[in-house]
Structures are given as structure tokens and as C-alpha cells.
Design a protein around this motif. Structure first.
Motif, PDB file in Angstrom:
ATOM      1  N   GLN A  65       0.876  -1.316  -0.072  1.00 18.09           N
ATOM      2  CA  GLN A  65       0.089   0.216  -0.098  1.00 18.09           C
ATOM      3  C   GLN A  65       0.795   0.937  -0.354  1.00 18.09           C
ATOM      4  O   GLN A  65       0.446   2.119  -0.916  1.00 18.09           O
ATOM      5  CB  GLN A  65      -0.646   0.238   1.078  1.00 18.09           C
ATOM      6  CG  GLN A  65      -1.455  -0.931   1.384  1.00 18.09           C
ATOM      7  CD  GLN A  65      -3.131  -1.337   1.967  1.00 18.09           C
ATOM      8  OE1 GLN A  65      -3.496  -0.155   2.761  1.00 18.09           O
ATOM      9  NE2 GLN A  65      -3.500  -1.659   2.498  1.00 18.09           N
ATOM     10  N   MET A  66       1.390   1.065   1.027  1.00 18.15           N
ATOM     11  CA  MET A  66       3.248   2.582   0.478  1.00 18.15           C
ATOM     12  C   MET A  66       3.516   2.704  -0.558  1.00 18.15           C
ATOM     13  O   MET A  66       3.925   3.774  -1.236  1.00 18.15           O
ATOM     14  CB  MET A  66       3.798   2.146   1.617  1.00 18.15           C
ATOM     15  CG  MET A  66       3.292   2.439   3.440  1.00 18.15           C
ATOM     16  SD  MET A  66       4.296   2.644   4.574  1.00 18.15           S
ATOM     17  CE  MET A  66       4.427   0.492   4.843  1.00 18.15           C
ATOM     18  N   ASN A  67       3.584   1.232  -1.228  1.00 17.84           N
ATOM     19  CA  ASN A  67       4.825   1.612  -2.499  1.00 17.84           C
ATOM     20  C   ASN A  67       3.746   2.348  -3.386  1.00 17.84           C
ATOM     21  O   ASN A  67       3.980   3.298  -3.733  1.00 17.84           O
ATOM     22  CB  ASN A  67       5.345   0.374  -3.169  1.00 17.84           C
ATOM     23  CG  ASN A  67       6.489  -0.276  -2.323  1.00 17.84           C
ATOM     24  OD1 ASN A  67       7.332   0.957  -1.396  1.00 17.84           O
ATOM     25  ND2 ASN A  67       6.473  -1.903  -2.243  1.00 17.84           N
ATOM     26  N   ALA A  68       2.663   1.497  -3.416  1.00 16.44           N
ATOM     27  CA  ALA A  68       1.565   2.126  -4.096  1.00 16.44           C
ATOM     28  C   ALA A  68       1.288   3.768  -4.214  1.00 16.44           C
ATOM     29  O   ALA A  68       0.862   4.040  -5.485  1.00 16.44           O
ATOM     30  CB  ALA A  68      -0.210   1.598  -4.121  1.00 16.44           C
ATOM     31  N   ALA A  69       0.575   3.388  -3.239  1.00 15.24           N
ATOM     32  CA  ALA A  69       1.070   5.417  -2.639  1.00 15.24           C
ATOM     33  C   ALA A  69       1.173   6.356  -3.353  1.00 15.24           C
ATOM     34  O   ALA A  69       2.102   7.251  -4.167  1.00 15.24           O
ATOM     35  CB  ALA A  69       0.834   5.936  -1.305  1.00 15.24           C
ATOM     36  N   VAL A  70       3.233   6.003  -3.314  1.00 15.80           N
ATOM     37  CA  VAL A  70       4.441   6.608  -4.179  1.00 15.80           C
ATOM     38  C   VAL A  70       4.356   6.389  -5.502  1.00 15.80           C
ATOM     39  O   VAL A  70       4.902   7.312  -5.861  1.00 15.80           O
ATOM     40  CB  VAL A  70       5.974   5.764  -3.063  1.00 15.80           C
ATOM     41  CG1 VAL A  70       7.016   6.441  -4.150  1.00 15.80           C
ATOM     42  CG2 VAL A  70       5.604   6.818  -1.770  1.00 15.80           C
ATOM     43  N   ASN A  71       4.554   5.577  -5.923  1.00 15.47           N
ATOM     44  CA  ASN A  71       4.218   4.796  -7.188  1.00 15.47           C
ATOM     45  C   ASN A  71       2.725   6.031  -7.898  1.00 15.47           C
ATOM     46  O   ASN A  71       3.322   6.555  -9.542  1.00 15.47           O
ATOM     47  CB  ASN A  71       4.039   3.954  -7.452  1.00 15.47           C
ATOM     48  CG  ASN A  71       5.273   2.907  -7.311  1.00 15.47           C
ATOM     49  OD1 ASN A  71       6.408   3.299  -7.561  1.00 15.47           O
ATOM     50  ND2 ASN A  71       5.161   1.251  -7.694  1.00 15.47           N
ATOM     51  N   GLU A  72       2.267   5.885  -7.171  1.00 18.84           N
ATOM     52  CA  GLU A  72       0.764   6.886  -8.023  1.00 18.84           C
ATOM     53  C   GLU A  72       1.501   8.472  -8.194  1.00 18.84           C
ATOM     54  O   GLU A  72       0.678   8.804  -9.304  1.00 18.84           O
ATOM     55  CB  GLU A  72      -0.285   6.846  -6.987  1.00 18.84           C
ATOM     56  CG  GLU A  72      -1.457   7.304  -7.457  1.00 18.84           C
ATOM     57  CD  GLU A  72      -2.554   7.103  -6.699  1.00 18.84           C
ATOM     58  OE1 GLU A  72      -3.573   8.266  -6.534  1.00 18.84           O
ATOM     59  OE2 GLU A  72      -2.798   6.366  -5.965  1.00 18.84           O
ATOM     60  N   ILE A  73       2.365   8.842  -7.357  1.00 17.15           N
ATOM     61  CA  ILE A  73       2.563  10.250  -6.679  1.00 17.15           C
ATOM     62  C   ILE A  73       3.184  10.470  -8.311  1.00 17.15           C
ATOM     63  O   ILE A  73       3.589  11.470  -8.903  1.00 17.15           O
ATOM     64  CB  ILE A  73       3.206  10.502  -5.533  1.00 17.15           C
ATOM     65  CG1 ILE A  73       1.852  10.732  -4.861  1.00 17.15           C
ATOM     66  CG2 ILE A  73       3.523  11.867  -5.721  1.00 17.15           C
ATOM     67  CD1 ILE A  73       2.562  10.780  -3.534  1.00 17.15           C
ATOM     68  N   TRP A  74       4.296   9.341  -7.834  1.00 16.65           N
ATOM     69  CA  TRP A  74       5.695   9.373  -9.034  1.00 16.65           C
ATOM     70  C   TRP A  74       4.893   9.330 -10.775  1.00 16.65           C
ATOM     71  O   TRP A  74       5.542  10.286 -11.423  1.00 16.65           O
ATOM     72  CB  TRP A  74       6.101   8.501  -9.178  1.00 16.65           C
ATOM     73  CG  TRP A  74       7.679   8.565  -9.774  1.00 16.65           C
ATOM     74  CD1 TRP A  74       8.913   9.596  -9.789  1.00 16.65           C
ATOM     75  CD2 TRP A  74       7.698   7.695 -11.055  1.00 16.65           C
ATOM     76  NE1 TRP A  74       9.374   9.234 -11.185  1.00 16.65           N
ATOM     77  CE2 TRP A  74       9.166   7.708 -11.691  1.00 16.65           C
ATOM     78  CE3 TRP A  74       6.967   6.766 -12.033  1.00 16.65           C
ATOM     79  CZ2 TRP A  74       9.414   7.423 -12.968  1.00 16.65           C
ATOM     80  CZ3 TRP A  74       7.457   6.676 -13.113  1.00 16.65           C
ATOM     81  CH2 TRP A  74       8.509   6.562 -13.598  1.00 16.65           C
ATOM     82  N   MET A  75       3.851   8.515 -10.538  1.00 17.17           N
ATOM     83  CA  MET A  75       3.322   8.749 -11.986  1.00 17.17           C
ATOM     84  C   MET A  75       1.831   9.299 -12.916  1.00 17.17           C
ATOM     85  O   MET A  75       2.688   9.675 -13.633  1.00 17.17           O
ATOM     86  CB  MET A  75       2.484   7.334 -12.371  1.00 17.17           C
ATOM     87  CG  MET A  75       3.325   5.742 -12.426  1.00 17.17           C
ATOM     88  SD  MET A  75       2.743   4.480 -12.029  1.00 17.17           S
ATOM     89  CE  MET A  75       2.692   4.002 -14.262  1.00 17.17           C
ATOM     90  N   GLN A  76       1.671   9.531 -11.531  1.00 21.36           N
ATOM     91  CA  GLN A  76       1.006  11.709 -11.872  1.00 21.36           C
ATOM     92  C   GLN A  76       1.855  12.430 -12.689  1.00 21.36           C
ATOM     93  O   GLN A  76       2.227  12.795 -13.285  1.00 21.36           O
ATOM     94  CB  GLN A  76       0.558  11.804 -10.714  1.00 21.36           C
ATOM     95  CG  GLN A  76      -0.932  13.180 -11.079  1.00 21.36           C
ATOM     96  CD  GLN A  76      -1.728  13.461  -9.949  1.00 21.36           C
ATOM     97  OE1 GLN A  76      -1.289  12.258  -8.791  1.00 21.36           O
ATOM     98  NE2 GLN A  76      -2.084  14.697 -10.365  1.00 21.36           N
ATOM     99  N   ARG A  77       2.826  13.279 -12.190  1.00 24.65           N
ATOM    100  CA  ARG A  77       4.174  13.762 -12.217  1.00 24.65           C
ATOM    101  C   ARG A  77       4.560  13.494 -13.705  1.00 24.65           C
ATOM    102  O   ARG A  77       4.870  14.295 -13.996  1.00 24.65           O
ATOM    103  CB  ARG A  77       4.836  13.727 -11.533  1.00 24.65           C
ATOM    104  CG  ARG A  77       4.668  14.363  -9.578  1.00 24.65           C
ATOM    105  CD  ARG A  77       5.456  14.539  -8.272  1.00 24.65           C
ATOM    106  NE  ARG A  77       5.335  15.096  -7.456  1.00 24.65           N
ATOM    107  CZ  ARG A  77       5.210  15.164  -6.431  1.00 24.65           C
ATOM    108  NH1 ARG A  77       6.706  15.785  -6.820  1.00 24.65           N
ATOM    109  NH2 ARG A  77       4.472  15.683  -5.310  1.00 24.65           N
ATOM    110  N   MET A  78       4.851  12.150 -13.711  1.00 26.62           N
ATOM    111  CA  MET A  78       5.698  11.539 -14.701  1.00 26.62           C
ATOM    112  C   MET A  78       5.083  11.938 -15.895  1.00 26.62           C
ATOM    113  O   MET A  78       4.823  12.884 -17.481  1.00 26.62           O
ATOM    114  CB  MET A  78       5.784  10.432 -14.761  1.00 26.62           C
ATOM    115  CG  MET A  78       7.329  10.318 -14.124  1.00 26.62           C
ATOM    116  SD  MET A  78       9.313  11.120 -14.913  1.00 26.62           S
ATOM    117  CE  MET A  78       9.456   9.716 -16.217  1.00 26.62           C
ATOM    118  N   ARG A  79       3.189  11.602 -16.112  1.00 28.88           N
ATOM    119  CA  ARG A  79       2.296  12.308 -16.810  1.00 28.88           C
ATOM    120  C   ARG A  79       2.398  13.226 -17.248  1.00 28.88           C
ATOM    121  O   ARG A  79       2.088  13.780 -18.374  1.00 28.88           O
ATOM    122  CB  ARG A  79       0.470  11.136 -16.433  1.00 28.88           C
ATOM    123  CG  ARG A  79       0.920   9.757 -17.166  1.00 28.88           C
ATOM    124  CD  ARG A  79      -0.766   9.052 -16.676  1.00 28.88           C
ATOM    125  NE  ARG A  79      -0.919   9.562 -15.024  1.00 28.88           N
ATOM    126  CZ  ARG A  79      -1.030   8.751 -14.150  1.00 28.88           C
ATOM    127  NH1 ARG A  79      -0.278   7.273 -13.971  1.00 28.88           N
ATOM    128  NH2 ARG A  79      -1.490   9.402 -13.101  1.00 28.88           N
TER     129      ARG A  79
END
Length: 286
Positions: A65-79
């Protein structure tokens, strides 16, 4: 140490300058950083121990769950094309913690310094010191061009005792660009060649900026390994290997321009030492 600053547009590098200027990616090329082994595990434990809902879960599920939260933020910024802030780990980790009702994350730079002092957390990768020393002996100008923020990278170089090899360190927070954006490469005055291990960030970026691209890949197919760096780059087998490497590549999602041809390197090497030898030979021949 002088931090890289934005200067002038990149010149045509068809002929190398009198003083060979070479940039290096750091993580996975020169160094092993402490994020995977030290920083991220510590942050996950810090959040979990302060969030009752996570503490009640099995460790693997809490970390998911913690990794998912981090990845979601990172991918949103990349998109959204926010390529610089996508590497601001202080901001990303704190935002992820807030989403999970977690605590404030202490300075990531401080954690980097802490874990850089612990045995087994950081390392100079094989061939890196030999390659840097060889370039130095031949009067080359050596700089780092990394997507890691300066405050995360510099302490590792110092802890490893290799900071003196670099004339400058260029990072997204200092120049306002992140690889593969051409502005990252254009920030380095007179850049001749860039060495990195990431096809999208390093090879594509260098190619688009008109800089000699050197791809470091220790796990080459057996048929390519015995060839010279230039022969490997020209061999048709490399295209098949590149296709496999790019297929499903996470970074390719955000950089559709990363075709096989666009991300084809000028030279393919096994380590930094071989890269240094190849570039010096190329420079001497020009």
C-alpha cells in the motif's frame, strides 16, 4: 564543488572538442546508492509504525500500500510532464505519507547521509574508478548528469571518496531539466559524450541532444560481448536486444519518442572503464 547551471544550447558534436567533456549518469553506472537498501525501507517502517491501520496489516501488504501511494504520485507527475519534481523524494514521500494519514518524513538527504555511513549500503561499481582515473589521466573534463537531486547524490560521492573526479554535478533541481529532456544535456557546455545505463533517459536523451551516446549494459547477449563498443552498436542483433529492453519499459510510457532507432546508442560498453577507453580512442581518431 560547482553545481551545473544552464548555459548555452548544445553544439554539433560531429567532431569532439580539444578537451574531451564526458558526462556520466551516477546510479547504476558509477555508484550504488542507499535508497533501495536503506532509505526506502526505513521510510516504510516509519510510516507503518505510526499508522495503526497499516500496523495491523501483514508487513508485505502494508508495504504494498505504501509503495502504491508513492508510485501513484510519481506516475502522475511523469504523466503531467513534471519531470523535475518527479525526483523530489522529500516531497513525494511526504505526500504519500499524508495520503495514508502517516507522519512527516524527516529529511531524505539526512537519511542518505546516515545510510551512506553504514556498511553495505553504498558502493562504487566495478570499472568505475578505473574509467574515471583513465579519463583524468588524459585530461578529460568529467561531469555527472543525473536525475537524482544534488542533495541526494553528493553525500554518496563524498562517502565513497570519488567526488574529486567530477568537475561539476548537474541535477534537475539545479538546471530545471531532467533526462531525457534535451535541456539537461544542453546545460553542459561543450559536452561530447554521455554514458548511462538507461535507454530512455541516457541514450535517447543524448541522441536527441546531438551528443555521442554510450550505453552501459553488463548483461549483453553472449554474441555481442566479444565485439568492440562500436561493433556492438552496429550489429543487427543489438536491435533485437533493444526491442526487448524497450518493450514494457516504464519510462517509455512517458516518452513515446523512444523508438528502437531513436534509442540506439553510438557505443555499447560493459562498464565505465571500457567506455573511457572507447571514447579516448574515438577522440584520438577525430
Amino acid at each position: 564543488m560547482r553545481v551545473g547551471t544552464l548555459t548555452r544550447p548544445m553544439r554539433d558534436t560531429g567532431c569532439m572538442s580539444t578537451v574531451l567533456t564526458v558526462s556520466f549518469d551516477l546510479d547504476g553506472v558509477i555508484i550504488q546508492n542507499p535508497f533501495a537498501r536503506g532509505v526506502f525501507p526505513w521510510v516504510r517502517q516509519h510510516v507503518r509504525s505510526n499508522v495503526p491501520a497499516l500496523a495491523e496489516l501483514e508487513q508485505a501488504e502494508a508495504e504494498r500500500q505504501m509503495n502504491a501511494a508513492v508510485n501513484e504520485i510519481w506516475m502522475q507527475r511523469m504523466r503531467e510532464g513534471e519531470f523535475v519534481t518527479a525526483y523530489d523524494w522529500d516531497d513525494i514521500l511526504n505526500e504519500a505519507s499524508r495520503r495514508l494519514n502517516g507522519p512527516e518524513i524527516p529529511s531524505v538527504a539526512g537519511l542518505v547521509e546516515r545510510f551512506s555511513a553504514e556498511e553495505g549500503m553504498i558502493a562504487v561499481l566495478p570499472g568505475a574508478t578505473e574509467g574515471l582515473q583513465l579519463l583524468r589521466e588524459h585530461g578529460a573534463r568529467i561531469v555527472a548528469l543525473t536525475n537524482g537531486f544534488y542533495k541526494y547524490q553528493w553525500p554518496v560521492l563524498v562517502a565513497l571518496g570519488i567526488e574529486h573526479y567530477f568537475d561539476a554535478v548537474y541535477t534537475p533541481d539545479s538546471i530545471g531539466f531532467a533526462k531525457p529532456q534535451s535541456g539537461a544535456f544542453h546545460a553542459i557546455d561543450g559536452l561530447d559524450a554521455h554514458i548511462g545505463d538507461t535507454l530512455v533517459h541516457d541514450v535517447l536523451g543524448a541522441n536527441l541532444a546531438g551528443v555521442t551516446s554510450v550505453w552501459m549494459e553488463p548483461a549483453l547477449p553472449a554474441e555481442l560481448a566479444p565485439l568492440t563498443p562500436a561493433e556492438r552498436a552496429a550489429d543487427p542483433l543489438l536491435l533485437e536486444f533493444l526491442a526487448r529492453q524497450l518493450e514494457g519499459n516504464l519510462y517509455s510510457r512517458f516518452h513515446p519518442e523512444a523508438s528502437i532507432e531513436a534509442a540506439r546508442p553510438d557505443l555499447v560498453v560493459l562498464d565505465v572503464h571500457e567506455a573511457a577507453q572507447a571514447l579516448l580512442e574515438r577522440s584520438a581518431a577525430d
